[in-house]
Write a protein that holds these residues in place. Structure first.
Motif, PDB file in Angstrom:
ATOM      1  N   ARG A  44     -19.965  -4.723  24.214  1.00 34.73           N
ATOM      2  CA  ARG A  44     -19.549  -6.055  23.758  1.00 34.73           C
ATOM      3  C   ARG A  44     -18.288  -6.557  24.462  1.00 34.73           C
ATOM      4  NH1 ARG A  44     -23.016  -9.155  21.699  1.00 34.73           N
ATOM      5  NH2 ARG A  44     -21.335 -10.247  20.723  1.00 34.73           N
ATOM      6  N   MET A  45     -17.270  -5.718  24.642  1.00 34.68           N
ATOM      7  CA  MET A  45     -16.052  -6.173  25.307  1.00 34.68           C
ATOM      8  C   MET A  45     -16.339  -6.483  26.770  1.00 34.68           C
ATOM      9  SD  MET A  45     -12.965  -7.128  25.016  1.00 34.68           S
ATOM     10  CE  MET A  45     -12.449  -6.548  23.425  1.00 34.68           C
ATOM     11  N   GLN A  46     -17.193  -5.704  27.381  1.00 28.97           N
ATOM     12  CA  GLN A  46     -17.579  -5.980  28.759  1.00 28.97           C
ATOM     13  C   GLN A  46     -18.242  -7.353  28.852  1.00 28.97           C
ATOM     14  OE1 GLN A  46     -19.858  -2.755  30.443  1.00 28.97           O
ATOM     15  NE2 GLN A  46     -18.393  -1.223  29.756  1.00 28.97           N
ATOM     16  N   GLU A  47     -19.070  -7.657  27.875  1.00 33.38           N
ATOM     17  CA  GLU A  47     -19.729  -8.959  27.815  1.00 33.38           C
ATOM     18  C   GLU A  47     -18.699 -10.077  27.735  1.00 33.38           C
ATOM     19  OE1 GLU A  47     -22.279 -11.502  24.535  1.00 33.38           O
ATOM     20  OE2 GLU A  47     -22.405  -9.337  24.486  1.00 33.38           O
ATOM     21  N   LYS A  48     -17.728  -9.924  26.871  1.00 32.87           N
ATOM     22  CA  LYS A  48     -16.694 -10.958  26.697  1.00 32.87           C
ATOM     23  C   LYS A  48     -15.908 -11.167  27.983  1.00 32.87           C
ATOM     24  CE  LYS A  48     -16.157 -10.092  21.754  1.00 32.87           C
ATOM     25  NZ  LYS A  48     -15.296  -9.542  20.704  1.00 32.87           N
ATOM     26  N   ILE A  49     -15.565 -10.085  28.647  1.00 27.51           N
ATOM     27  CA  ILE A  49     -14.806 -10.187  29.895  1.00 27.51           C
ATOM     28  C   ILE A  49     -15.615 -10.905  30.967  1.00 27.51           C
ATOM     29  CG2 ILE A  49     -13.835  -8.841  31.803  1.00 27.51           C
ATOM     30  CD1 ILE A  49     -12.907  -6.808  29.643  1.00 27.51           C
ATOM     31  N   LEU A  50     -16.882 -10.544  31.120  1.00 27.91           N
ATOM     32  CA  LEU A  50     -17.721 -11.211  32.123  1.00 27.91           C
ATOM     33  C   LEU A  50     -17.884 -12.697  31.815  1.00 27.91           C
ATOM     34  CD1 LEU A  50     -20.522  -8.631  32.941  1.00 27.91           C
ATOM     35  CD2 LEU A  50     -18.660  -9.386  34.395  1.00 27.91           C
ATOM     36  N   ASN A  51     -18.044 -13.035  30.542  1.00 29.57           N
ATOM     37  CA  ASN A  51     -18.169 -14.449  30.177  1.00 29.57           C
ATOM     38  C   ASN A  51     -16.915 -15.234  30.537  1.00 29.57           C
ATOM     39  OD1 ASN A  51     -20.811 -14.384  29.258  1.00 29.57           O
ATOM     40  ND2 ASN A  51     -20.229 -13.866  27.183  1.00 29.57           N
ATOM     41  N   GLU A 110     -24.702 -12.734  37.492  1.00 24.20           N
ATOM     42  CA  GLU A 110     -26.089 -12.640  37.026  1.00 24.20           C
ATOM     43  C   GLU A 110     -26.155 -11.944  35.669  1.00 24.20           C
ATOM     44  OE1 GLU A 110     -28.877 -14.017  38.350  1.00 24.20           O
ATOM     45  OE2 GLU A 110     -27.467 -14.979  39.733  1.00 24.20           O
ATOM     46  N   THR A 111     -25.384 -10.890  35.509  1.00 22.93           N
ATOM     47  CA  THR A 111     -25.349 -10.166  34.238  1.00 22.93           C
ATOM     48  C   THR A 111     -24.797 -11.062  33.138  1.00 22.93           C
ATOM     49  OG1 THR A 111     -25.098  -8.070  35.403  1.00 22.93           O
ATOM     50  CG2 THR A 111     -24.469  -8.099  33.088  1.00 22.93           C
ATOM     51  N   ALA A 112     -23.765 -11.827  33.447  1.00 21.98           N
ATOM     52  CA  ALA A 112     -23.165 -12.730  32.462  1.00 21.98           C
ATOM     53  C   ALA A 112     -24.166 -13.798  32.015  1.00 21.98           C
ATOM     54  CB  ALA A 112     -21.912 -13.388  33.037  1.00 21.98           C
ATOM     55  N   LYS A 113     -25.040 -14.218  32.918  1.00 21.25           N
ATOM     56  CA  LYS A 113     -26.064 -15.203  32.537  1.00 21.25           C
ATOM     57  C   LYS A 113     -26.969 -14.636  31.452  1.00 21.25           C
ATOM     58  CE  LYS A 113     -26.190 -17.556  36.985  1.00 21.25           C
ATOM     59  NZ  LYS A 113     -26.968 -17.785  38.215  1.00 21.25           N
ATOM     60  N   ILE A 114     -27.255 -13.355  31.544  1.00 19.68           N
ATOM     61  CA  ILE A 114     -28.064 -12.705  30.512  1.00 19.68           C
ATOM     62  C   ILE A 114     -27.313 -12.733  29.189  1.00 19.68           C
ATOM     63  CG2 ILE A 114     -29.072 -10.512  29.763  1.00 19.68           C
ATOM     64  CD1 ILE A 114     -29.539  -9.903  32.770  1.00 19.68           C
ATOM     65  N   PHE A 115     -26.009 -12.461  29.240  1.00 21.21           N
ATOM     66  CA  PHE A 115     -25.187 -12.504  28.029  1.00 21.21           C
ATOM     67  C   PHE A 115     -25.210 -13.892  27.399  1.00 21.21           C
ATOM     68  CE2 PHE A 115     -22.275  -9.140  30.037  1.00 21.21           C
ATOM     69  CZ  PHE A 115     -22.918  -8.113  29.400  1.00 21.21           C
TER      70      PHE A 115
END
Length: 150
Positions: A44-51, A110-115
């Motif tokens: 989850r934190m990785q997701e927030k950082i990428l966003n 690309e990964t952030a788009k999935i998020f």
């Protein structure tokens, strides 16, 4: 009578035309397994950082630490994991060599788009109809039963 051509393994009784199909199925199942194991929503934190990185283009590691009110060691660990996965890069600030600037890589974007597309992320099987899901479940159970049979 025409002799049946077998695959390269002489002990195998799989005809060459079925060997290609088996390989294709194995590759598809492998891709599914890889996606399920490495799916982005695991951190989850990785997701927030990428966003944040796709919204702001770049941010310092210190700004991220302050934004999330977490310890410097914790942010360093998360950033290192993202960097190891090829999702972001660290650069030194040309004006202040003590500052580390974080930027998303193409893979990170690309990964952030999935998020960002949560509906697809929450329901991995949304593309399938109810009937297709049931059929898939039955087929997967059949394979698992066969593979793990004594």
């Amino acid at each position: 009578m025409k002799q049946q051509k077998l695959n390269s393994n002489e002990n195998s009784q799989i005809p060459w035309w079925e060997e290609n199909e088996t390989e294709e199925l194995s590759q598809l199942l492998g891709k599914c397994g890889h996606f399920l194991f490495h799916r982005p929503e695991r951190g989850r934190m990785q997701e927030k950082i990428l966003n944040i990185l796709i919204q702001q283009e770049s941010i310092t590691q210190k700004e991220l630490q302050e934004k999330f009110s977490i310890k410097s060691g914790s942010i360093s660990e998360i950033v290192t994991k993202l960097e190891e996965r090829g999702l972001l890069i660290r650069e030194r600030d040309v004006n202040d060599k003590r500052c580390v600037i974080l930027k998303a890589t193409e893979k990170g974007r690309e990964t952030a788009k999935i998020f960002l597309n949560k509906e697809k992320g929450k329901n991995l099987y949304a593309v399938l109809t109810k009937t297709e899901k049931e059929t898939l479940k039955q087929l997967l159970k059949k394979l698992v039963d066969h593979w793990y049979a004594p």
